[in-house]
Design a protein around this motif. Structure first.
Motif, PDB file in Angstrom:
ATOM      1  N   VAL A  11       0.872  -1.173   0.000  1.00  0.00           N
ATOM      2  CA  VAL A  11       0.000   0.000   0.000  1.00  0.00           C
ATOM      3  C   VAL A  11       0.904   1.216   0.000  1.00  0.00           C
ATOM      4  O   VAL A  11       1.681   1.420   0.934  1.00  0.00           O
ATOM      5  N   ASP A  12       0.827   2.001  -1.037  1.00  0.00           N
ATOM      6  CA  ASP A  12       1.641   3.219  -1.115  1.00  0.00           C
ATOM      7  C   ASP A  12       0.918   4.310  -0.339  1.00  0.00           C
ATOM      8  O   ASP A  12       0.133   5.078  -0.894  1.00  0.00           O
ATOM      9  N   GLY A  13       1.157   4.343   0.969  1.00  0.00           N
ATOM     10  CA  GLY A  13       0.401   5.267   1.799  1.00  0.00           C
ATOM     11  C   GLY A  13       1.203   5.809   2.964  1.00  0.00           C
ATOM     12  O   GLY A  13       2.395   5.531   3.115  1.00  0.00           O
ATOM     13  N   ARG A  14       0.530   6.575   3.799  1.00  0.00           N
ATOM     14  CA  ARG A  14       1.132   7.201   4.973  1.00  0.00           C
ATOM     15  C   ARG A  14       0.100   7.234   6.076  1.00  0.00           C
ATOM     16  O   ARG A  14      -1.110   7.070   5.843  1.00  0.00           O
ATOM     17  N   THR A  15       0.553   7.451   7.302  1.00  0.00           N
ATOM     18  CA  THR A  15      -0.381   7.609   8.408  1.00  0.00           C
ATOM     19  C   THR A  15      -1.133   8.936   8.248  1.00  0.00           C
ATOM     20  O   THR A  15      -0.619   9.872   7.624  1.00  0.00           O
ATOM     21  N   PRO A  16      -2.332   9.018   8.770  1.00  0.00           N
ATOM     22  CA  PRO A  16      -3.087  10.273   8.658  1.00  0.00           C
ATOM     23  C   PRO A  16      -2.350  11.435   9.315  1.00  0.00           C
ATOM     24  O   PRO A  16      -1.606  11.264  10.274  1.00  0.00           O
ATOM     25  N   ARG A  17      -2.589  12.623   8.785  1.00  0.00           N
ATOM     26  CA  ARG A  17      -2.003  13.828   9.365  1.00  0.00           C
ATOM     27  C   ARG A  17      -2.678  14.148  10.692  1.00  0.00           C
ATOM     28  O   ARG A  17      -3.902  14.028  10.814  1.00  0.00           O
ATOM     29  N   LEU A  18      -1.876  14.530  11.668  1.00  0.00           N
ATOM     30  CA  LEU A  18      -2.391  14.995  12.950  1.00  0.00           C
ATOM     31  C   LEU A  18      -1.925  16.414  13.197  1.00  0.00           C
ATOM     32  O   LEU A  18      -0.746  16.713  12.962  1.00  0.00           O
ATOM     33  N   PRO A  19      -2.781  17.315  13.706  1.00  0.00           N
ATOM     34  CA  PRO A  19      -4.210  17.094  13.960  1.00  0.00           C
ATOM     35  C   PRO A  19      -4.941  16.635  12.694  1.00  0.00           C
ATOM     36  O   PRO A  19      -4.529  16.966  11.582  1.00  0.00           O
ATOM     37  N   TRP A  20      -6.037  15.908  12.902  1.00  0.00           N
ATOM     38  CA  TRP A  20      -6.741  15.297  11.797  1.00  0.00           C
ATOM     39  C   TRP A  20      -7.150  16.304  10.724  1.00  0.00           C
ATOM     40  O   TRP A  20      -7.698  17.362  11.026  1.00  0.00           O
ATOM     41  N   ASP A  21      -6.864  15.959   9.490  1.00  0.00           N
ATOM     42  CA  ASP A  21      -7.439  16.657   8.340  1.00  0.00           C
ATOM     43  C   ASP A  21      -8.884  16.163   8.193  1.00  0.00           C
ATOM     44  O   ASP A  21      -9.144  14.950   8.247  1.00  0.00           O
ATOM     45  N   GLN A  22      -9.825  17.074   8.028  1.00  0.00           N
ATOM     46  CA  GLN A  22     -11.237  16.698   8.035  1.00  0.00           C
ATOM     47  C   GLN A  22     -11.569  15.689   6.943  1.00  0.00           C
ATOM     48  O   GLN A  22     -12.335  14.741   7.163  1.00  0.00           O
ATOM     49  N   THR A  23     -10.976  15.869   5.762  1.00  0.00           N
ATOM     50  CA  THR A  23     -11.240  14.929   4.671  1.00  0.00           C
ATOM     51  C   THR A  23     -10.742  13.542   5.016  1.00  0.00           C
ATOM     52  O   THR A  23     -11.434  12.534   4.785  1.00  0.00           O
ATOM     53  N   GLU A  24      -9.543  13.448   5.603  1.00  0.00           N
ATOM     54  CA  GLU A  24      -8.985  12.142   5.967  1.00  0.00           C
ATOM     55  C   GLU A  24      -9.757  11.512   7.114  1.00  0.00           C
ATOM     56  O   GLU A  24      -9.956  10.286   7.139  1.00  0.00           O
ATOM     57  N   LEU A  25     -10.210  12.328   8.066  1.00  0.00           N
ATOM     58  CA  LEU A  25     -10.989  11.789   9.178  1.00  0.00           C
ATOM     59  C   LEU A  25     -12.321  11.232   8.679  1.00  0.00           C
ATOM     60  O   LEU A  25     -12.720  10.122   9.058  1.00  0.00           O
ATOM     61  N   THR A  26     -12.987  11.980   7.833  1.00  0.00           N
ATOM     62  CA  THR A  26     -14.263  11.510   7.286  1.00  0.00           C
ATOM     63  C   THR A  26     -14.076  10.218   6.505  1.00  0.00           C
ATOM     64  O   THR A  26     -14.869   9.270   6.645  1.00  0.00           O
ATOM     65  N   ALA A  27     -13.019  10.166   5.688  1.00  0.00           N
ATOM     66  CA  ALA A  27     -12.751   8.959   4.903  1.00  0.00           C
ATOM     67  C   ALA A  27     -12.450   7.767   5.816  1.00  0.00           C
ATOM     68  O   ALA A  27     -12.891   6.640   5.560  1.00  0.00           O
ATOM     69  N   THR A  28     -11.712   8.004   6.889  1.00  0.00           N
ATOM     70  CA  THR A  28     -11.361   6.925   7.810  1.00  0.00           C
ATOM     71  C   THR A  28     -12.593   6.402   8.538  1.00  0.00           C
ATOM     72  O   THR A  28     -12.798   5.190   8.652  1.00  0.00           O
ATOM     73  N   LEU A  29     -13.426   7.306   9.043  1.00  0.00           N
ATOM     74  CA  LEU A  29     -14.628   6.883   9.754  1.00  0.00           C
ATOM     75  C   LEU A  29     -15.604   6.173   8.823  1.00  0.00           C
ATOM     76  O   LEU A  29     -16.267   5.207   9.220  1.00  0.00           O
ATOM     77  N   THR A  30     -15.687   6.635   7.581  1.00  0.00           N
ATOM     78  CA  THR A  30     -16.559   5.977   6.609  1.00  0.00           C
ATOM     79  C   THR A  30     -16.056   4.584   6.281  1.00  0.00           C
ATOM     80  O   THR A  30     -16.840   3.618   6.220  1.00  0.00           O
TER      81      THR A  30
END
Length: 327
Positions: free
Chosen positions: A118-137
């Protein structure tokens, strides 16, 4: 709403892992042979709290794979975790956002697990709203798929969160009984030990369910890929338990960022059937677990683990104090 409080060490830089060149030559040769070409680049994973090898490997023929490895002699527990994860990932329902295993092998006293990259990274903190919404979804989809898990997955004899709670998570009762030293408590929680014991004691009863949940849904077990899609990693702790427990562990970083995590919890599908005080019960249990565990770290863990546990315990306890109106 809390004042933003970043973790002591960024989640993408908590790991202490061996580098690819430091692995036994025989092991590196065996991995390269299974990959079908020499390894020309290894990007070590910076997140996590074990000392196991974990890296995205690039081969001379242009292919990639994510490889974990641990030595049986020095880290038998980690070998067990990797083997358990391989068995779980093979049996997860199709379509879940989890890296799938390609192969495993034993070589030079090491166990190796190869996963799709998986070509990815840990979410940005403090949470980016788009990434938080995507994670919760994405987690809502995982929770729904695991609410009625396939028989081949439950046939693995997965543990029950209720038992794990009794055996390893509930520590305020041990503190109250004098069997465990009391961790430092902030002023709002001072004198609240009896309340903490009462709250955490409800977790085993609340955790009884036939559904499954990830069991360790910290932010460092989430990856955001280059397309913005969310992936959930590190599955050895899959267990019979309610998804709202993992939702709380994930939202602790949201509380630390000052978000309205009470509303996020209440609105999430995973919390739809949670008891009214499930959030408080879970926060009490997590605070006790992390604050007592922060006093030491096993030699096979990253030196950053105690700081992570202390910070997590402090945030869980602060969130609980805010909800309970303890001042």
């Amino acid at each position: 709403m809390s004042v933003p409080s970043p973790p002591a060490v960024p989640y993408h830089a908590t790991a202490q892992r061996p580098a690819w060149p430091s692995l036994p030559a025989r092991l590196r040769a065996a991995v390269a042979a299974r990959l079908g070409a020499p390894v020309v680049q290894a990007r070590t994973a910076g997140a996590g709290f074990t000392r196991g090898f974990a890296a995205l490997l690039h081969t001379a023929d242009g292919h990639r794979a994510f490889v974990k490895a641990a030595p049986q002699a020095e880290q038998p527990h980690l070998v067990d975790w990797y083997a358990r994860e391989a068995a779980i990932l093979t049996r997860l329902p199709a379509g879940l956002p989890a890296p799938r295993p390609r192969w495993t092998l034993w070589e030079a006293g090491w166990y190796v697990l190869c996963l799709d990259p998986v070509d990815g990274r840990t979410p940005r903190l403090p949470w980016d709203q788009t990434e938080l919404t995507a994670t919760l979804t994405a987690f809502a989809g995982v929770a729904e798929a695991l609410a009625d898990p396939p028989a081949e997955l439950t046939a693995l004899g997965l543990p029950h969160l209720a038992d794990l709670a009794r055996d390893d998570i509930l520590w305020w009762g041990e503190v109250a009984a004098g069997r465990e030293p009391a961790p430092p408590l902030p002023a709002p929680a001072s004198g609240r030990l009896a309340d903490l014991v009462t709250l955490e004691s409800r977790l085993p009863g609340y955790a009884v369910t036939t559904g499954l949940t990830h069991g360790d849904l910290r932010v460092d077990n989430v990856l955001i890929d280059t397309a913005g899609s969310v992936w959930f990693c590190d599955w050895p702790w899959l267990c019979h338990g309610p998804a709202w427990f993992d939702l709380v562990t994930l939202l602790i970083t949201g509380y630390a960022a000052g978000l309205d995590v009470d509303a996020l919890f209440a609105a999430h599908p995973a919390a739809s059937s949670a008891p009214d005080d499930a959030l408080d019960v879970t926060l009490a249990a997590l605070a006790g677990y992390h604050l007592t565990a922060a006093t030491s770290a096993p030699p096979t863990a990253s030196v950053h683990l105690p700081a992570h546990q202390r910070w997590t315990g402090e945030q869980a306890l602060a969130w609980l104090c805010q909800r309970q109106g303890w001042a």
